[in-house]
Scaffold this motif. Structure first.
Motif, mmCIF file in Angstrom:
data_model
loop_
_atom_site.group_PDB
_atom_site.id
_atom_site.type_symbol
_atom_site.label_atom_id
_atom_site.label_comp_id
_atom_site.label_asym_id
_atom_site.label_seq_id
_atom_site.Cartn_x
_atom_site.Cartn_y
_atom_site.Cartn_z
ATOM 1 N N SER A 40 1.773 6.491 -9.597
ATOM 2 C CA SER A 40 2.622 7.646 -9.291
ATOM 3 C C SER A 40 2.432 8.086 -7.846
ATOM 4 N N GLY A 41 1.208 8.076 -7.383
ATOM 5 C CA GLY A 41 0.939 8.443 -6.004
ATOM 6 C C GLY A 41 1.569 7.463 -5.024
ATOM 7 N N SER A 42 1.554 6.185 -5.372
ATOM 8 C CA SER A 42 2.187 5.204 -4.485
ATOM 9 C C SER A 42 3.695 5.420 -4.432
ATOM 10 N N GLN A 43 4.279 5.858 -5.530
ATOM 11 C CA GLN A 43 5.712 6.145 -5.522
ATOM 12 C C GLN A 43 6.010 7.371 -4.657
ATOM 13 N N ALA A 44 5.151 8.377 -4.732
ATOM 14 C CA ALA A 44 5.351 9.573 -3.914
ATOM 15 C C ALA A 44 5.165 9.275 -2.428
ATOM 16 N N VAL A 45 4.218 8.400 -2.097
ATOM 17 C CA VAL A 45 3.928 8.114 -0.693
ATOM 18 C C VAL A 45 4.874 7.060 -0.114
ATOM 19 N N HIS A 46 5.099 5.982 -0.859
ATOM 20 C CA HIS A 46 5.857 4.849 -0.325
ATOM 21 C C HIS A 46 7.298 4.785 -0.819
ATOM 22 N N VAL A 48 8.351 3.800 -3.695
ATOM 23 C CA VAL A 48 8.498 2.821 -4.772
ATOM 24 C C VAL A 48 7.158 2.721 -5.506
ATOM 25 N N ALA A 49 7.221 2.560 -6.816
ATOM 26 C CA ALA A 49 5.995 2.435 -7.609
ATOM 27 C C ALA A 49 5.363 1.072 -7.353
ATOM 28 N N VAL A 50 4.114 1.078 -6.976
ATOM 29 C CA VAL A 50 3.387 -0.156 -6.684
ATOM 30 C C VAL A 50 2.340 -0.340 -7.772
ATOM 31 N N TRP A 51 2.455 -1.437 -8.521
ATOM 32 C CA TRP A 51 1.530 -1.674 -9.635
ATOM 33 C C TRP A 51 0.301 -2.458 -9.207
ATOM 34 N N ASP A 52 0.399 -3.183 -8.117
ATOM 35 C CA ASP A 52 -0.726 -3.962 -7.608
ATOM 36 C C ASP A 52 -1.678 -3.022 -6.867
ATOM 37 N N PRO A 53 -2.934 -2.897 -7.296
ATOM 38 C CA PRO A 53 -3.831 -1.925 -6.664
ATOM 39 C C PRO A 53 -4.192 -2.266 -5.223
#
Length: 128
Positions: A40-46, A48-53
């Motif tokens: 969720s944080g990656s979606q807010a920042v970038h 798009v939702a990023v599933w790869d850590p």
């Protein structure tokens, strides 16, 4: 890896049940929530939702942030792989020759064999 490898030194059946009842659901829930928060944080920042850590770490501009993320992934990978890939064969080797091997020596042998196998498989892959 199996449960007896981890519970063989418990004081009794009750301790095993408590350990599994408290340890498994709480850690699994924590990891699931953490992955949802990071995604969720990656979606807010970038955007798009990023599933790869590892992918969000590659997009950071901070050297400290990048090092922190990579060290975290390294520690997580090593700790999971040690628990999953060393405990059972170390006990198996210790039980195979109890006069000569204990758990520590079995773990060292397992580690050396694992590193040699990795090196040999990398060499054969490069030659192909």
């Amino acid at each position: 890896m199996n449960i007896p490898d981890l519970t063989r030194f418990a004081a009794g059946q009750r301790a095993q049940v408590w350990g599994q009842a408290l340890g498994l659901p709480t850690t699994m829930t924590l990891f699931a929530l953490l992955s949802v928060f990071v995604t969720s944080g990656s979606q807010a920042v970038h955007g798009v939702a990023v599933w790869d850590p590892v992918a969000p770490a590659a997009k950071t501009d901070s050297v400290f942030g990048l090092l922190f993320a990579l060290v975290t992934v390294l520690i997580a990978t090593i700790s999971v792989n040690l628990a999953a890939d060393v405990v059972s064969p170390a006990y198996d080797l210790a039980n195979l020759a109890p006069k000569f091997l204990n758990f520590r020596k079995g773990a060292l042998i397992t580690g050396v064999v694992g590193v040699l196998y990795t090196l040999l498989s990398m060499k054969s892959r490069d030659e192909a």
